[in-house]
Design an enzyme around this catalytic site. Structure first.
Site, PDB file in Angstrom:
ATOM      1  N   GLN A  48       0.817  -1.207   0.000  1.00 55.47           N
ATOM      2  CA  GLN A  48       0.000   0.000   0.000  1.00 55.47           C
ATOM      3  C   GLN A  48       0.850   1.256   0.000  1.00 55.47           C
ATOM      4  OE1 GLN A  48      -1.144   0.342   4.661  1.00 55.47           O
ATOM      5  NE2 GLN A  48      -1.972  -1.459   3.608  1.00 55.47           N
ATOM      6  N   HIS A  50       0.334   5.746   0.978  1.00 59.66           N
ATOM      7  CA  HIS A  50      -0.521   6.811   1.506  1.00 59.66           C
ATOM      8  C   HIS A  50      -0.261   8.106   0.738  1.00 59.66           C
ATOM      9  CE1 HIS A  50      -1.336   4.001   4.642  1.00 59.66           C
ATOM     10  NE2 HIS A  50      -0.122   4.086   5.162  1.00 59.66           N
ATOM     11  N   GLU A  67       3.585   8.203   8.400  1.00 64.12           N
ATOM     12  CA  GLU A  67       3.665   7.310   9.540  1.00 64.12           C
ATOM     13  C   GLU A  67       5.088   6.823   9.783  1.00 64.12           C
ATOM     14  OE1 GLU A  67       0.839   4.295   8.479  1.00 64.12           O
ATOM     15  OE2 GLU A  67       2.267   3.170   7.266  1.00 64.12           O
ATOM     16  N   HIS A 122       4.824   0.191   0.877  1.00 61.32           N
ATOM     17  CA  HIS A 122       5.234  -0.559   2.060  1.00 61.32           C
ATOM     18  C   HIS A 122       4.256  -1.683   2.376  1.00 61.32           C
ATOM     19  CE1 HIS A 122       2.497   2.590   3.541  1.00 61.32           C
ATOM     20  NE2 HIS A 122       2.201   1.757   4.519  1.00 61.32           N
ATOM     21  N   ARG A 142      -4.517   0.721  -1.644  1.00 59.18           N
ATOM     22  CA  ARG A 142      -3.952  -0.609  -1.863  1.00 59.18           C
ATOM     23  C   ARG A 142      -3.480  -0.723  -3.298  1.00 59.18           C
ATOM     24  NH1 ARG A 142      -8.795  -2.671   0.649  1.00 59.18           N
ATOM     25  NH2 ARG A 142      -8.438  -2.977   2.873  1.00 59.18           N
TER      26      ARG A 142
END
Length: 254
Positions: A48, A50, A67, A122, A142
Site C-alpha cells: 500500500q 498513503h 507514519e 510498504h 492498496r
C-alpha cells in the site's frame, strides 16, 4: 493528563500476539492528536501507499497520511522499491501479480525505526509486530493484495507512489531529558524513555506515552503494557519501576 483505553481491531491478517485473542491485527491506543497503534500480522499486509497532504486535500477533501514504525519483533517487510520503475511498469506488475519482483524486502530487528513518508510503498510481513504512529488520517491506497478479494486503488496509488528506492537510514538518536529522540518529522517526533527506577517526562507538546515493556507506577496507579497516557503541553509525569516507554509528540500540521 489522561489515561486512554486500548481498542482491539480484528483484521483478516491479524495474529494473536497482542494479548487480545486471535485475529486481532491492531490495537488502537490513541486516535488524536496522532493515531497510535500496535500491529501484529500473521500474514502479509497489502502492499500500500498513503497520499501526501496536497494530493489528499485536492482529491479526497481531507489530509494525507505520514507514519513511522518502531519494530517490536524481528522479520521481513517491504520498504519502497528495489530499483526505479516507471508508472507503466508498476501498473503492469500490479495487474500481472509480479509486483513482488521489484519491491525492496528488508530484514528488521527490535528497536529499529522506519519512517514512511507519504508515497512510500510498504507492507508488513508475518510476525513483524510494530508500534505505529501516524497522522490521524484513514487514507490508504492498496496497490496489491496477493489475490485477496479486497478493493484496490490502483490509479490513485500510482498517482502518489514514489517510483524509486526510498532512503532507509535515519540520523542518530538525539539525547533528551530522560531518554532519546529517535525520529523527528514535520508532523510528529518519536521518543524513547527507558524506565529504571525513576523517570521524569515533560511534554514539549501534545504527547502520547505508551508503556511497551515492564511495569510502571504513577503515584499509586500501577500500569502495564500497553498503558497509554495523553500529556498536554508542559505537563510532567514521574514514573517509578522498570520498563520502556515510547512517546509520540504531535506537531502543528499533523
Amino acid at each position: 493528563m489522561r489515561r486512554l483505553e486500548p481498542k482491539p481491531v480484528a483484521r483478516i491478517w491479524g495474529g494473536s500476539g497482542l494479548g487480545f485473542g486471535p485475529g486481532i491485527g491492531e490495537v488502537w491506543l490513541a486516535e488524536a492528536p496522532l493515531l497510535v497503534k500496535l500491529l501484529d500480522p500473521a500474514d502479509w499486509l497489502s502492499v500500500q501507499v498513503h497520499p501526501p497532504h496536497e494530493y489528499a486535500l485536492r482529491v479526497e477533501g481531507k489530509p494525507g497520511k505520514y507514519e513511522a514504525w518502531y519494530v517490536l519483533s524481528p522479520g521481513e517487510l517491504v520498504y519502497g522499491l528495489a530499483r526505479p520503475v516507471s508508472r507503466e511498469e508498476l501498473r503492469e506488475r500490479a495487474l500481472a501479480g509480479t509486483l513482488e519482483e521489484v519491491l525492496r524486502r528488508v530484514r528488521v530487528e527490535p528497536g529499529q525505526v522506519l519512517y514512511l513518508p507519504a508515497g512510500t510503498i510498504h507492507a508488513l510481513g508475518p510476525g513483524v509486530r510494530v508500534y505505529e504512529v501516524q497522522t490521524p488520517s484513514d487514507l490508504t491506497y492498496r496497490l496489491y493484495d496477493y489475490g485477496r478479494p479486497r478493493e484496490l486503488h490502483l490509479e490513485k496509488a500510482l498517482d502518489v507512489a514514489i517510483l524509486e528506492p526510498t532512503p532507509l537510514t535515519l540520523p542518530p538518536p538525539e539525547p533528551v531529558l530522560g531518554g532519546e529522540r529517535l525520529l523527528s518529522t514535520p508532523f510528529f517526533d518519536l521518543l524513547r524513555y527507558p524506565l529504571a527506577g525513576e523517570l521524569r517526562v515533560r511534554a514539549e507538546g501534545p504527547t502520547l506515552l505508551t508503556l511497551l515493556e515492564g511495569e510502571a507506577r504513577l503515584g499509586e496507579e500501577v500500569m502495564r503494557p500497553p498503558a497509554t497516557l495523553l500529556l498536554e503541553p508542559g505537563e510532567e509525569a514521574v514514573f517509578r519501576g522498570e520498563g520502556l516507554w515510547l512517546a509520540a509528540l504531535a506537531k502543528e500540521g499533523a
